[in-house]
Design an enzyme around this catalytic site. Structure first.
Site, PDB file in Angstrom:
ATOM      1  N   TYR A  13      -0.995   4.036  -3.527  1.00 20.94           N
ATOM      2  CA  TYR A  13      -1.139   5.088  -4.700  1.00 20.94           C
ATOM      3  C   TYR A  13      -1.810   4.285  -5.889  1.00 20.94           C
ATOM      4  O   TYR A  13      -1.777   5.176  -6.789  1.00 20.94           O
ATOM      5  CB  TYR A  13       0.100   5.925  -4.989  1.00 20.94           C
ATOM      6  CG  TYR A  13       1.276   5.201  -4.875  1.00 20.94           C
ATOM      7  CD1 TYR A  13       1.621   4.233  -6.174  1.00 20.94           C
ATOM      8  CD2 TYR A  13       2.118   4.855  -3.852  1.00 20.94           C
ATOM      9  CE1 TYR A  13       2.523   3.745  -6.079  1.00 20.94           C
ATOM     10  CE2 TYR A  13       3.352   4.390  -4.109  1.00 20.94           C
ATOM     11  CZ  TYR A  13       3.864   3.458  -5.183  1.00 20.94           C
ATOM     12  OH  TYR A  13       4.769   2.730  -5.381  1.00 20.94           O
ATOM     13  N   LYS A  14      -1.916   3.040  -5.932  1.00 21.10           N
ATOM     14  CA  LYS A  14      -2.360   2.371  -6.955  1.00 21.10           C
ATOM     15  C   LYS A  14      -3.882   2.282  -7.056  1.00 21.10           C
ATOM     16  O   LYS A  14      -4.589   3.072  -7.354  1.00 21.10           O
ATOM     17  CB  LYS A  14      -1.831   1.027  -7.138  1.00 21.10           C
ATOM     18  CG  LYS A  14      -0.261   0.982  -7.348  1.00 21.10           C
ATOM     19  CD  LYS A  14       0.366  -0.327  -7.127  1.00 21.10           C
ATOM     20  CE  LYS A  14       1.999  -0.269  -7.129  1.00 21.10           C
ATOM     21  NZ  LYS A  14       2.592   0.426  -8.403  1.00 21.10           N
TER      22      LYS A  14
END
Length: 411
Positions: A236-237
């Protein structure tokens, strides 16, 4: 017309954006030009969504899920953790196929890999980890050590640097079963010499597990070449998979036959749909899987992987270095005179994709910045972290953000 203290750095930022070869990719992200968010500087905590992912998710809901229903498992979904894992491995991990799977959270996968690795070194009583590693890593390893009656050997790492090869040499021994390191330190951004860490670890007969949460999608990785045994990371980064998107696990091929993780579920069993009595791990990387994978959670990840494949990780790294170097130049010019201190390595060869600066007022400064759409993040005790995502962050954003920090400190 009089030139203000803002005009010159803003003009320079615009010049850098104009010649940035990755500038067109920024237009592929939702909200990249939203005037209410003039500076999103937290891409290493949560990446922006791509426009393609918004469309892909809608199509999945209406056509794949809504249209194919349970048939989707036979047609595609069952294999997605492995097929997307192979793409991730090829595009961003420097790993051959058959060694990576998607699923669970980073915490759960870290637990699985640590327990599986320790079972491969049953007569060794120590786990090596540093005190400034990400809290989840430390907590999981404390729990594992408690369960198995093992000892944690702590490295007292530099909070403005990270774990060096010499640090490892001082603690790794014939008693070490497993070394767990973050490839890029979550606080300082220090970039570990992974190949050197693997050599020290292997010379002692131990295994190396890397946490790639703050490096995957930002720093080129060569897991196979470096000799890394196991790795875990989130999506998710810099991979823009969305809040809570599933993590990934890498287990080197030559460990897989004997690797057994502790959370036995039906999707990780050999021939799972036979529903047979007793657990027998599936061959290969599928044995890392436990329960039903989050198919919807893997959807957005595919679009960023396609972009990384098109651009290439070397170009991504070049943009990342340019962004962080530019940010540090502005910090030295505008923030250091106001009492800020640089908390990251200043040599780009030792730094990942984010930088941190320290000031005793930064906790309240960050709170005020967020109300104005300038979004870095805060890391205790007094760190303001700038996470610069190469595909979606502009030089103008960096400039606007640091000038806003300056204004808060001089208010």
């Amino acid at each position: 017309m009089m030139t203000t203290s803002t005009d010159v750095p803003a003009a320079r930022a615009a010049e850098l954006d104009a010649v940035d070869p990755l500038r067109p990719y920024r237009d592929l992200f939702i909200g990249a030009d939203d005037p209410s968010v003039p500076a999103y500087l937290d891409g290493n905590s949560l990446g922006r969504p791509t426009k393609a992912s918004a469309e892909r998710i809608g199509v999945f809901v209406t056509q794949s899920w809504g249209g194919r229903l349970i048939r989707g498992w036979d047609e595609e979904w069952y294999d997605l953790p492995i097929t997307i894992g192979d793409t991730l491995a090829r595009v961003a991990l420097g790993a051959a196929a058959g060694q990576t799977t998607i699923g669970d959270s980073t915490t759960v996968l870290l637990y699985k890999l640590a327990r599986g690795a320790l079972a491969l070194r049953p007569d060794r009583p120590e786990i090596v980890v540093d005190r400034d590693n990400f809290p989840t890593d430390r907590y999981v390893l404390e729990a594992v050590a408690g369960e198995l009656g093992l000892t944690l050997r702590w490295i007292e790492s530099d909070t403005r640097g990270g774990v060096t090869v010499d640090d490892l040499k001082s603690v790794v021994s014939e008693r070490t079963a497993l070394v767990v390191l973050s490839h890029v330190a979550y606080r300082s951004g220090y970039l570990v010499d992974a190949a050197g860490a693997a050599r020290v670890t292997h010379d002692a007969g131990a295994l190396l597990l890397l946490d790639l949460c703050h490096s995957v999608g930002s720093v080129p990785l060569e897991l196979d070449t470096w000799g890394v045994d196991l790795a875990v990371g989130c999506t998710y980064k810099y991979l823009n998979g969305g809040p809570g998107s599933p993590a990934f696990a890498y287990v080197r091929a030559d460990h897989q036959q004997d690797f057994v993780q502790p959370i036995w579920g039906w999707m990780g069993r050999d021939n799972p749909f036979a529903m047979e009595q007793g657990y027998r791990p599936a061959p290969g990387i599928r044995r890392v899987i436990s329960g039903t994978p989050s198919v919807l959670g893997m959807i957005a990840l595919q679009d960023t992987l396609a972009l990384l494949d098109e651009v290439g990780m070397d170009a991504v790294r070049a943009k990342s270095i340019a962004l962080t170097e530019y940010a540090l130049d502005l910090v030295r010019e505008f923030l250091v005179p106001l009492g800020a201190e640089i908390g990251s390595p200043e040599d780009s060869a030792e730094r990942g994709g984010h930088v941190i600066i320290d000031h005793p007022r930064f906790q309240t400064v960050v709170e005020r910045l967020w109300t104005k759409g300038v979004i870095p993040d805060f890391r205790a005790p007094q760190g303001l972290r700038l996470g610069l995502s190469p595909l979606s962050t502009s030089f103008c954003e960096v400039c606007a953000g640091i000038l806003a920090i300056r204004d808060e400190l001089t208010d």
